[in-house]
Write a protein that holds these residues in place. Structure first.
Motif, mmCIF file in Angstrom:
data_model
loop_
_atom_site.group_PDB
_atom_site.id
_atom_site.type_symbol
_atom_site.label_atom_id
_atom_site.label_comp_id
_atom_site.label_asym_id
_atom_site.label_seq_id
_atom_site.Cartn_x
_atom_site.Cartn_y
_atom_site.Cartn_z
ATOM 1 N N GLU A 295 0.824 -1.271 0.001
ATOM 2 C CA GLU A 295 -0.099 0.034 -0.010
ATOM 3 C C GLU A 295 0.853 1.068 -0.052
ATOM 4 N N LEU A 296 1.984 1.188 0.697
ATOM 5 C CA LEU A 296 2.775 2.388 0.675
ATOM 6 C C LEU A 296 3.621 2.810 -0.507
ATOM 7 N N LEU A 297 4.073 1.756 -1.287
ATOM 8 C CA LEU A 297 4.756 1.772 -2.353
ATOM 9 C C LEU A 297 3.710 2.132 -3.645
ATOM 10 N N SER A 298 2.470 1.578 -3.481
ATOM 11 C CA SER A 298 1.681 1.949 -4.514
ATOM 12 C C SER A 298 0.714 3.125 -4.382
ATOM 13 N N ARG A 299 0.806 3.784 -3.129
ATOM 14 C CA ARG A 299 0.089 4.981 -2.992
ATOM 15 C C ARG A 299 -1.346 4.747 -2.960
ATOM 16 N N ARG A 300 -1.608 3.591 -2.399
ATOM 17 C CA ARG A 300 -3.191 3.173 -2.236
ATOM 18 C C ARG A 300 -3.886 2.938 -3.519
ATOM 19 N N HIS A 301 -3.315 2.479 -4.480
ATOM 20 C CA HIS A 301 -3.813 2.065 -5.725
ATOM 21 C C HIS A 301 -3.520 0.673 -5.943
ATOM 22 N N VAL A 302 -4.075 -0.054 -7.037
ATOM 23 C CA VAL A 302 -3.731 -1.363 -7.426
ATOM 24 C C VAL A 302 -2.437 -1.207 -8.262
ATOM 25 N N GLU A 303 -1.093 -1.313 -7.815
ATOM 26 C CA GLU A 303 -0.040 -1.000 -8.601
ATOM 27 C C GLU A 303 0.641 -2.215 -9.196
ATOM 28 N N ILE A 304 0.276 -2.928 -10.215
ATOM 29 C CA ILE A 304 0.887 -4.083 -10.686
ATOM 30 C C ILE A 304 2.274 -3.719 -11.126
ATOM 31 N N GLY A 305 2.823 -2.464 -11.153
ATOM 32 C CA GLY A 305 4.235 -2.181 -11.253
ATOM 33 C C GLY A 305 5.206 -2.903 -10.175
ATOM 34 N N LEU A 306 4.401 -3.264 -9.165
ATOM 35 C CA LEU A 306 5.112 -4.052 -8.082
ATOM 36 C C LEU A 306 5.498 -5.169 -8.316
#
Length: 650
Positions: A295-306
């Motif tokens: 959540e911290l690294l995605s700024r509370r979005h669904v961030e599949i870049g992780l």
């Protein structure tokens, strides 16, 4: 009681942990936590009892763990298809309560089995607890997107993933300690299993109602045909289907390590049982921390870049674990304190912690993506198909690890093989679904090259077609817009950008739409507008830079008529997509923008550090504009107002 409804742009709570204080999430979290803990308390205590305390001629101690594990996984293969249908057809809270009632009944039978040392009864209970988990799995992951908004989904999944691994750890520790109590250990295990089941049933009563997503569904009781049907449903969305394969590969990867911890601790690290337990603790904590970091690294979005970041870390530290395991001090069997006193062992523990942390970064966004992109009416059935694939991949991992060991490979070499295979498999998946790589590039650029801030992101639509209209400052404007939107964006871009060596390949991967001037290439011009119309027909986001080209002086240029043609064509087809004005700020003068040097022609991508590093840039997003009567001049005025606000400070 009214069902809880998610709010796509809920920012009332500061982070994911605040969900633990909300009724829509907390009772569900503790329900799944207690279920996972009870599974592992029961299984581990039973395994220890058969291995150390009972002499069972027909179940040798060397095979006990394998048989118990296989019986627990078997229901996932047999009944996942049916459980997915039930989770779509039934109100989900009702199904959760039914599952917890079943758990109480199973644990009462298991309690009798522990007290009477009835191994056959306990094996039957192992199968039934596997059935209990099979029924709960689809409803667990289908419940979350019904009660959490898009901006909460990553954090919610991270908490669930963390809670599951902590519950596994605590359950195994409790099972081992209770069963080892001299004389009365099985009695304590029996009491513990029943009490945890009763507590789980009490907690689930507070879970809010979650309506059925497909109440008219007709059940297909044939698990084979239904499994095939579910896989076909998933394959309708290539991103979802390949994410299922990606998650199953993660379970393959993790199962190799988890299954080999006892032997690795004994034969490679020369440690005792406490050292083997330490490896499990480190692995569980690593997955939990990685899950929470999402959540911290995605700024509370669904961030599949992780996901690519996670895959890279999994391979790097699995491979380093092989090298760290070579030349370790060989003495008597190390106890926990003596083991930790050896500096060489800290590298092993660090590798294990980091590879599991990156596994958490890898898995949580994939789960969230499947929940977000699957059709709500058959979301649970797709998750059920994922559970079947997970079980099959875990069985395959056991077969492969056993084959490698039988061929004479060491355990460390098995870890090396899996680390290298992970790099190849992940690379193949990312080539099949380039969205992962694109999101990784945009995520990295927006965090490690620029300090990218977004204001007004709540105006980005979470569903449905829309046209995004933004000023054009640099060659990486599209990449930054990707970073701002959790949904894929299709870009209408000047065909000359595709000639750039690296960025051109990136935009081709992103399926950007090249457009040439009508006078230069009328066929390509019309083809671009047809493709843009198709994007809107399919309900996706279309981005356009209405200036037509990158600014040469840093000022907002007049908007051309392309936006009007797109909106007119949409109206002709009966569509009315909203237009979202956007403005990128403080990009002028950066490495990727044009700038005049010594009075010559404006050029870009020279002098990489001409503005230093970590430049603060931003994106201001305005409220949606109705397409009716929207002229290029009016849209220009809206973008100019957003541009005048400057870069967000938050």
């Amino acid at each position: 009681m009214a069902p809880t409804q998610p709010n796509d742009h809920d920012t009332a709570h500061p982070n994911q942990f605040a969900l633990l204080g909300q009724r829509r999430f907390a009772p569900f979290f503790w329900t799944q936590f207690l279920g996972a803990a009870n599974d592992n308390l029961f299984k581990f205590a039973f395994t220890v009892m058969v291995t150390y305390q009972l002499q069972v001629a027909w179940l040798p101690a060397s095979l006990a763990g394998l048989v118990i594990g296989a019986l627990f996984i078997l229901p996932y293969v047999l009944f996942s298809a049916t459980s997915g249908q039930l989770a779509d057809q039934w109100e989900k809270t009702r199904l959760m309560r039914l599952v917890k009632n079943l758990e109480i009944a199973i644990m009462l039978l298991a309690a009798w089995g522990f007290v009477q040392s009835q191994v056959a009864v306990l094996l039957a209970c192992t199968f039934l607890m596997g059935l209990h988990s099979t029924l709960f799995g689809p409803v667990k992951y289908a419940y979350l997107p019904q009660v959490l908004g898009e901006r909460e989904l990553t954090g919610g999944n991270g908490l669930v993933e963390m809670g599951t691994f902590v519950a596994i750890l605590l359950g195994q520790v409790a099972g081992g300690l209770l069963v080892a109590v001299p004389g009365v250990g099985p009695h304590w295990v029996a009491l513990g299993c029943v009490l945890v089941a009763l507590l789980g049933r009490l907690v689930v009563q507070a879970v809010p109602l979650a309506p059925a997503t497909d109440p008219a569904l007709t059940l297909n009781w044939n698990p084979f045909t239904e499994t095939w049907r579910n896989l076909r449903l998933a394959r309708q969305n290539p991103v979802v289907f390949r994410s299922l394969l990606g998650i199953s590969w993660m379970w393959f990867f993790g199962a190799v390590f988890l299954s080999q911890f006892p032997s690795f601790a004994k034969d490679v690290l020369h440690g005792d049982e406490q050292v083997a337990s330490l490896l499990l603790v480190v692995f569980s904590i690593g997955v939990g921390v990685g899950s929470l970091l999402c959540e911290l690294l995605s700024r509370r979005h669904v961030e599949i870049g992780l996901v690519p970041l996670g895959a890279i870390g999994m391979s790097v530290f699995a491979i380093d674990l092989y090298f760290a395991s070579r030349g370790l001090p060989n003495g008597p069997t190390w106890g926990l304190q003596a083991f930790l006193a050896q500096p060489a062992h800290w590298r092993v523990l660090a590798d294990l912690a980091l590879l599991s942390l990156f596994a958490g970064l890898y898995s949580v966004p994939m789960y969230a993506l499947i929940q977000l992109r699957s059709q709500p009416t058959h979301r649970a059935r797709i998750i059920a198909a994922n559970n079947i694939l997970n079980a099959l991949f875990m069985i395959a991992s056991a077969v492969l690890a056993g084959a490698l060991l039988a061929l004479g490979c060491s355990i460390a070499q098995v870890f090396l093989f899996v680390g290298l295979a992970n790099a190849l498999v992940a690379g193949y998946i990312f080539l099949l679904v380039p969205e992962y790589l694109l999101r990784f590039v945009s995520w990295g650029l927006s965090r490690f090259v620029y300090r990218f801030r977004v204001q007004g992101e709540q105006h980005l639509p979470s569903t449905g077609a829309a046209v995004l209209a933004c000023n054009h400052v640099s060659f990486i404007d599209a990449v930054l817009l990707m970073a701002a939107s959790p949904r894929p964006i299709y870009f209408l871009m000047d065909h000359r950008i595709f000639r750039l060596p690296v960025l051109g390949a990136l935009f081709r991967l992103a399926r950007a739409i090249p457009i040439a001037p009508q006078k230069e290439d009328p066929v390509a011009y019309e083809a671009a507008f047809e493709r843009a119309a198709q994007v809107l027909r399919e309900g996706d986001l279309l981005a356009i830079f209405p200036e037509g080209s990158i600014t040469r002086d840093g000022q907002l240029q007049p908007f051309k008529g392309g936006i009007a043609k797109i909106l007119q064509r949409a109206r002709d087809e009966g569509l009315s997509p909203p237009v979202i004005p956007m403005a990128l700020t403080d990009l002028w003068g950066s490495f990727f923008s044009r700038i005049e040097l010594r009075g010559g022609e404006p050029v870009a991508m020279v002098r990489p550090f001409r503005r230093g590093v970590f430049n603060r840039v931003g994106l201001n997003v305005g409220p949606a504009l109705a397409p009716q009567g929207l002229s290029p001049e009016l849209l220009h005025a809206q973008v100019a107002q957003l541009l005048a606000r400057g870069t967000p400070r938050h």
